[in-house]
Design a protein around this motif. Structure first.
Motif, short mmCIF file in Angstrom:
data_model
loop_
_atom_site.label_atom_id
_atom_site.label_comp_id
_atom_site.label_asym_id
_atom_site.label_seq_id
_atom_site.Cartn_x
_atom_site.Cartn_y
_atom_site.Cartn_z
N MET A 1 0.85 -1.16 0.00
CA MET A 1 0.00 0.00 0.00
C MET A 1 0.90 1.23 0.00
SD MET A 1 -3.28 0.89 2.43
CE MET A 1 -4.07 -0.62 1.91
N VAL A 52 -3.24 1.39 -3.77
CA VAL A 52 -2.74 0.02 -3.78
C VAL A 52 -2.12 -0.23 -5.15
CG1 VAL A 52 -4.34 -0.84 -2.07
CG2 VAL A 52 -5.02 -0.87 -4.45
N TYR A 93 -7.39 -5.45 1.61
CA TYR A 93 -6.10 -4.80 1.35
C TYR A 93 -5.01 -5.20 2.34
CZ TYR A 93 -9.16 -2.04 -1.55
OH TYR A 93 -10.08 -1.64 -2.49
#
Length: 99
Positions: A1, A52, A93
């Protein structure tokens, strides 16, 4: 990320005319699933984007296409981090650190 921190390098009066194009750029990257959150910094001297991606080079290429960068009114500082803990809504995520 990635945390993409943009800092204005020009007065807000020069930033405003590029805002519509910048928002359209953001919208496209939200649709692609690259951006997951964004907003203005307070005080208003730039903004923050959570993104991302597979690698830093790809995120740097994306940043270079921001109308604010093309219009020479901001610079980016990109910080990569491993999101090992998230709110439940961001569970897709989460990442595992490599050994």
């Amino acid at each position: 990320m990635f945390v993409m921190e943009l800092t204005y390098t020009a007065p807000v009066e020069r930033v405003e005319p590029l805002m519509e194009a910048h928002v359209a750029w953001l919208d496209g990257l939200y649709e692609e699933g690259v951006f997951i959150a964004s907003g203005r910094k307070k005080p208003r001297d730039g903004g923050i984007i959570l993104a991302v991606g597979d690698d830093r080079a790809g995120i740097e290429k994306i940043a270079a296409t921001d109308p604010f960068v093309v219009g020479a009114v901001c610079t980016y500082r990109i910080t990569e981090f491993i999101a090992t803990k998230t709110a439940p809504e961001l569970a897709p995520y989460r990442q595992q650190p490599s050994s």
